[in-house]
Design an enzyme around this catalytic site. Structure first.
Site, PDB file in Angstrom:
ATOM      1  N   ASP A   1      26.327 -19.110   6.643  1.00  0.00           N
ATOM      2  CA  ASP A   1      27.614 -19.517   6.341  1.00  0.00           C
ATOM      3  C   ASP A   1      28.170 -18.122   6.539  1.00  0.00           C
ATOM      4  O   ASP A   1      27.805 -16.956   6.971  1.00  0.00           O
ATOM      5  CB  ASP A   1      27.798 -19.621   4.904  1.00  0.00           C
TER       6      ASP A   1
ATOM      7  N   ASP B   1      32.059 -16.707   5.378  1.00  0.00           N
ATOM      8  CA  ASP B   1      32.518 -16.166   4.214  1.00  0.00           C
ATOM      9  C   ASP B   1      31.749 -16.096   3.079  1.00  0.00           C
ATOM     10  O   ASP B   1      31.062 -16.761   2.465  1.00  0.00           O
ATOM     11  CB  ASP B   1      33.969 -16.892   3.788  1.00  0.00           C
TER      12      ASP B   1
END
Length: 316
Positions: free
Chosen positions: A67, A69
């Site tokens: 991922d 953020d």
């Protein structure tokens, strides 16, 4: 150095269910069938000569998926700043807000909870305005009433917020989280495929990756997907299902690194094992379906992640 992790054994259920309820695993198999002509003494001797039975979780790490953020950078406070700057710039005021005389301002306490409940920028604002009343602003000096007006407001706010976020990232004050770059390099050096899957706007993620992991690492990614590339945001598993297809790798042979329960649900919903590198705003979430839980990736090696997929559990 040994990794500081909480391992959840046996390995997590990799079914497509998003349920967090406890599950009772079915019996593995019967060791032998009773034969009426076979004495108990003979059976005992036969079993004593039998080698220990081992159940192997047959998965091999072929792709590592990050991922963005919260994993590559701890970004939520930066997103909150960009949202609030947008609300101030357009003088956004919700009718039900206790401070309706001032532009909308999401506090750290509110955003820490909110950002883990609703994924994606536009869905966040849609949900908030639906719950608290559609605001007045310099875009519309009245509360928008039609779907077309509301979508126009959301689009304008999100576009401005995204540009503001880019300015913050490009300022040179933001660093990647510990261990991220080393783990990416280990994966590529070992021949594993490497991907980034983020729910954020594509232009925003590209800018983050170019500035934080460097152009060479970014261009060497085997797959890169953002929120614009799929119809449904996390916790919907679409982005990870799509990544597996593009990588040409079975879901069970991918390892996802996430920071929140929303991302964890997306990964497990796609049938992928997932480890958590939590942040201060996600540390208290329920990660019981994770393969492992880390405060960051500073002591996590590729071999640690491989071990999670090659666990041998003695059968009793």
């Amino acid at each position: 150095m040994a990794s500081s992790a909480v391992l959840l054994l046996p390995p997590p259920n990799l079914s497509n269910s998003l349920s967090l309820s406890s599950r009772t695993p079915p019996p593995l198999f019967s060791l032998f069938k009773t034969n009426t002509t076979f004495s108990s003494t003979a059976a005992s001797k036969a079993l004593s000569r039998r080698p220990p039975l081992v159940v192997t979780v047959s998965a091999a790490l072929q792709a590592l998926i990050f991922d963005c953020d919260g994993v590559i950078l701890e970004s939520e406070h930066l997103h909150r700043q960009a949202y609030n700057d947008a609300f101030e710039h357009f003088n956004v005021r919700c009718p039900s807000s206790s401070s309706s005389s001032q532009p909308l301002n999401w506090t750290p306490e509110f955003y820490d909870v909110f950002q883990n409940l609703v994924g994606g920028g536009k869905p966040k604002m849609r949900w908030y305005f639906k719950e608290n009343g559609w605001p007045t602003s310099t875009v519309f000096d009245y509360s928008p009433e039609t779907d077309e007006e509301r979508e126009k407001l959301i689009d304008i706010l999100q576009d401005w917020k995204t540009e503001r976020y880019k300015e913050i990232i490009k300022s040179g004050t933001v660093e990647p989280r510990p261990g991220v770059l080393r783990l990416m390099d280990e994966a590529k050096a070992s021949g594993r495929k490497l991907a980034v899957c983020s729910a954020a706007t594509k232009s925003s993620v590209i800018m983050c990756l170019e500035n934080l992991i460097g152009m060479e690492r970014f261009q060497s990614l085997d797959c890169f997907l953002a929120g614009d590339d799929v119809k449904q945001k996390k916790p919907d598993p679409s982005i990870y299902v799509t990544a597996a297809e593009k990588l040409g790798v079975s879901e069970k042979d991918c390892m996802v690194i996430e920071d929140s329960v929303i991302g964890l649900q997306a990964a497990t919903g796609a049938g992928m094992p997932c480890v958590i590198s939590y942040t201060s705003s996600t540390a208290d979430q329920d990660f019981k379906e994770a393969a492992a839980i880390y405060p960051d990736l500073s002591n996590v090696r590729l071999t640690d992640l491989e071990a999670l997929l090659k666990n041998e559990v003695p059968a009793n």
